[in-house]
Design a protein around this motif. Structure first.
Motif, PDB file in Angstrom:
ATOM      1  N   UNK A 136       0.709  -1.354   0.044  1.00  0.00           N
ATOM      2  CA  UNK A 136      -0.175  -0.028  -0.108  1.00  0.00           C
ATOM      3  C   UNK A 136       0.876   1.234  -0.016  1.00  0.00           C
ATOM      4  N   UNK A 137       1.851   1.085   0.792  1.00  0.00           N
ATOM      5  CA  UNK A 137       2.957   2.481   0.917  1.00  0.00           C
ATOM      6  C   UNK A 137       4.187   1.984   0.730  1.00  0.00           C
ATOM      7  N   UNK A 138       4.960   1.907  -0.547  1.00  0.00           N
ATOM      8  CA  UNK A 138       6.066   1.495  -0.504  1.00  0.00           C
ATOM      9  C   UNK A 138       7.220   2.096   0.208  1.00  0.00           C
ATOM     10  N   UNK A 139       7.044   3.654   0.187  1.00  0.00           N
ATOM     11  CA  UNK A 139       8.238   4.365   0.758  1.00  0.00           C
ATOM     12  C   UNK A 139       8.229   4.039   2.293  1.00  0.00           C
ATOM     13  N   UNK A 140       6.884   4.051   3.101  1.00  0.00           N
ATOM     14  CA  UNK A 140       6.723   3.577   4.536  1.00  0.00           C
ATOM     15  C   UNK A 140       7.336   2.063   4.460  1.00  0.00           C
ATOM     16  N   UNK A 141       6.977   1.471   3.704  1.00  0.00           N
ATOM     17  CA  UNK A 141       7.286  -0.173   3.806  1.00  0.00           C
ATOM     18  C   UNK A 141       8.808  -0.364   4.251  1.00  0.00           C
ATOM     19  N   UNK A 142       9.415   0.304   3.086  1.00  0.00           N
ATOM     20  CA  UNK A 142      10.820   0.320   2.798  1.00  0.00           C
ATOM     21  C   UNK A 142      11.676   0.998   4.249  1.00  0.00           C
ATOM     22  N   UNK A 143      10.918   2.235   4.505  1.00  0.00           N
ATOM     23  CA  UNK A 143      11.723   2.800   5.567  1.00  0.00           C
ATOM     24  C   UNK A 143      11.606   1.878   6.864  1.00  0.00           C
ATOM     25  N   UNK A 144      10.304   1.242   7.086  1.00  0.00           N
ATOM     26  CA  UNK A 144      10.162   0.522   8.484  1.00  0.00           C
ATOM     27  C   UNK A 144      11.016  -0.951   8.370  1.00  0.00           C
ATOM     28  N   UNK A 145      11.003  -1.489   7.089  1.00  0.00           N
ATOM     29  CA  UNK A 145      12.032  -2.645   6.956  1.00  0.00           C
ATOM     30  C   UNK A 145      13.295  -2.299   7.265  1.00  0.00           C
ATOM     31  N   UNK A 146      13.717  -1.326   7.149  1.00  0.00           N
ATOM     32  CA  UNK A 146      15.119  -0.791   7.219  1.00  0.00           C
ATOM     33  C   UNK A 146      15.471  -0.581   8.972  1.00  0.00           C
ATOM     34  N   UNK A 147      14.326  -0.556   9.628  1.00  0.00           N
ATOM     35  CA  UNK A 147      14.574  -0.259  10.962  1.00  0.00           C
ATOM     36  C   UNK A 147      14.933  -1.718  11.709  1.00  0.00           C
ATOM     37  N   UNK A 148      14.505  -2.809  11.037  1.00  0.00           N
ATOM     38  CA  UNK A 148      14.473  -4.038  11.826  1.00  0.00           C
ATOM     39  C   UNK A 148      15.861  -4.643  11.733  1.00  0.00           C
ATOM     40  N   UNK A 149      16.146  -4.798  12.867  1.00  0.00           N
ATOM     41  CA  UNK A 149      17.462  -5.582  13.127  1.00  0.00           C
ATOM     42  C   UNK A 149      17.682  -6.906  12.247  1.00  0.00           C
ATOM     43  N   UNK A 150      18.554  -7.023  11.615  1.00  0.00           N
ATOM     44  CA  UNK A 150      18.760  -8.243  10.730  1.00  0.00           C
ATOM     45  C   UNK A 150      18.518  -7.942   9.365  1.00  0.00           C
ATOM     46  N   UNK A 151      17.680  -7.000   9.168  1.00  0.00           N
ATOM     47  CA  UNK A 151      17.528  -6.630   7.621  1.00  0.00           C
ATOM     48  C   UNK A 151      18.706  -5.861   7.036  1.00  0.00           C
ATOM     49  N   UNK A 152      19.328  -6.122   5.964  1.00  0.00           N
ATOM     50  CA  UNK A 152      20.482  -5.447   5.325  1.00  0.00           C
ATOM     51  C   UNK A 152      19.711  -4.575   4.345  1.00  0.00           C
ATOM     52  N   UNK A 153      19.033  -5.024   3.415  1.00  0.00           N
ATOM     53  CA  UNK A 153      18.335  -3.807   2.418  1.00  0.00           C
ATOM     54  C   UNK A 153      17.017  -4.677   1.968  1.00  0.00           C
ATOM     55  N   UNK A 154      16.409  -3.724   1.441  1.00  0.00           N
ATOM     56  CA  UNK A 154      15.272  -4.052   0.744  1.00  0.00           C
ATOM     57  C   UNK A 154      15.065  -3.886  -0.681  1.00  0.00           C
ATOM     58  N   UNK A 155      14.386  -4.764  -1.461  1.00  0.00           N
ATOM     59  CA  UNK A 155      14.260  -4.548  -2.848  1.00  0.00           C
ATOM     60  C   UNK A 155      13.409  -3.322  -3.455  1.00  0.00           C
ATOM     61  N   UNK A 156      12.922  -2.619  -2.474  1.00  0.00           N
ATOM     62  CA  UNK A 156      12.370  -1.353  -3.063  1.00  0.00           C
ATOM     63  C   UNK A 156      13.170  -0.296  -3.188  1.00  0.00           C
ATOM     64  N   UNK A 157      12.968   0.178  -4.763  1.00  0.00           N
ATOM     65  CA  UNK A 157      14.031   1.132  -5.167  1.00  0.00           C
ATOM     66  C   UNK A 157      13.068   2.593  -5.276  1.00  0.00           C
TER      67      UNK A 157
END
Ligand code: 5RP
Length: 226
Positions: free
Chosen positions: A182-203
């Motif tokens: 629904x909101x790619x920007x927020x999803x990307x930003x939130x995923x990046x806050x999670x410990x263990x996540x290195x990067x997302x495929x959202x460009x």
């Protein structure tokens, strides 16, 4: 002609003498790299920065001069593929597992040009599972937290019944959304806050130009955000 090939080969028109070019990964940019190899054989002088070991191997076979990202301050442009492209030219990438290096190289480039066929155009991102690169340590826990906190189904990507290992020694978690993101920007930003996540495929806001190969030719889409 194969529409991926059409888009891939068209994109070499953006390459000029003396440029440093990010070389993406996948079956569409494969055609760009093949064509670039021909131009290099004919005397074009450029340097390529590969976004994966697979692309590095291909470029070496074609005798395209390569440098690593660490050796350059800025790239003139990067040409790469995408898994999904929305109307406003936001992207998902990483179907081939190279998302982290692809993002690092694209970030260091003045321009990102995406090559794809029409099947990659979507109204909303997230119909194709979103690849997220995670550190191997406790990857199952990270996948579970993504599932609970983001509201998607997570699957650890496998290869030969073992976790798929990226060029950076990490794992990939593929995130399937109920309908779309629904909101790619927020999803990307939130995923990046999670410990263990290195990067997302959202460009997000990264593509400048998208070249789409169609059965009757090539369509060029220019970003309004750039
Ligand atoms: C690899 C990628 C690729 O660019 C993406 O999967 C598109 O590939 P193809 O051109 O083969 O459809 O992000 O990590």
């Amino acid at each position: 002609m194969d529409t991926k090939r059409l888009a891939g080969e068209y994109a070499v028109d953006f390459i000029k003498e003396g440029m440093t070019i990010g070389l993406g990964t996948g079956s569409t940019v494969y055609w760009t790299i093949q064509k670039l190899g021909e131009l290099v054989r004919e005397g074009l002088s450029i340097r390529g920065v590969p976004t994966s070991k697979q692309t590095e191997q291909l470029a070496k076979e074609l005798q395209i001069p390569l440098v690593s990202l660490s050796e350059v301050d800025e790239l003139d442009l990067t040409i790469d593929g995408a898994d999904e492209i929305s109307d406003d030219l936001q992207l998902t990438k990483g179907g081939g597992g190279a998302l982290l290096r692809e993002k690092l190289v694209a970030t260091a480039s003045k321009q990102l040009i995406i090559v794809a066929d029409e099947s990659k155009l979507v109204s909303h991102l997230g119909q194709f599972p979103l690849p997220v690169e995670v550190v191997p340590f406790a990857a199952e826990h990270t996948a579970q937290r993504i599932c609970t906190l983001v509201g998607c189904t997570t699957t650890l990507r496998l290869q030969n019944n073992k976790p798929y290992i990226t060029d950076n020694g990490n794992f990939i978690v593929d995130c399937a959304f109920p309908e779309f993101i629904a909101n790619p920007i927020e999803t990307h930003q939130f995923l990046k806050t999670l410990t263990g996540v290195v990067e997302t495929g959202l460009f997000i806001n990264m593509a400048h130009i998208v070249v789409i190969g169609k059965s009757n030719g090539v369509k060029k889409l220019i970003s309004q955000n750039k």
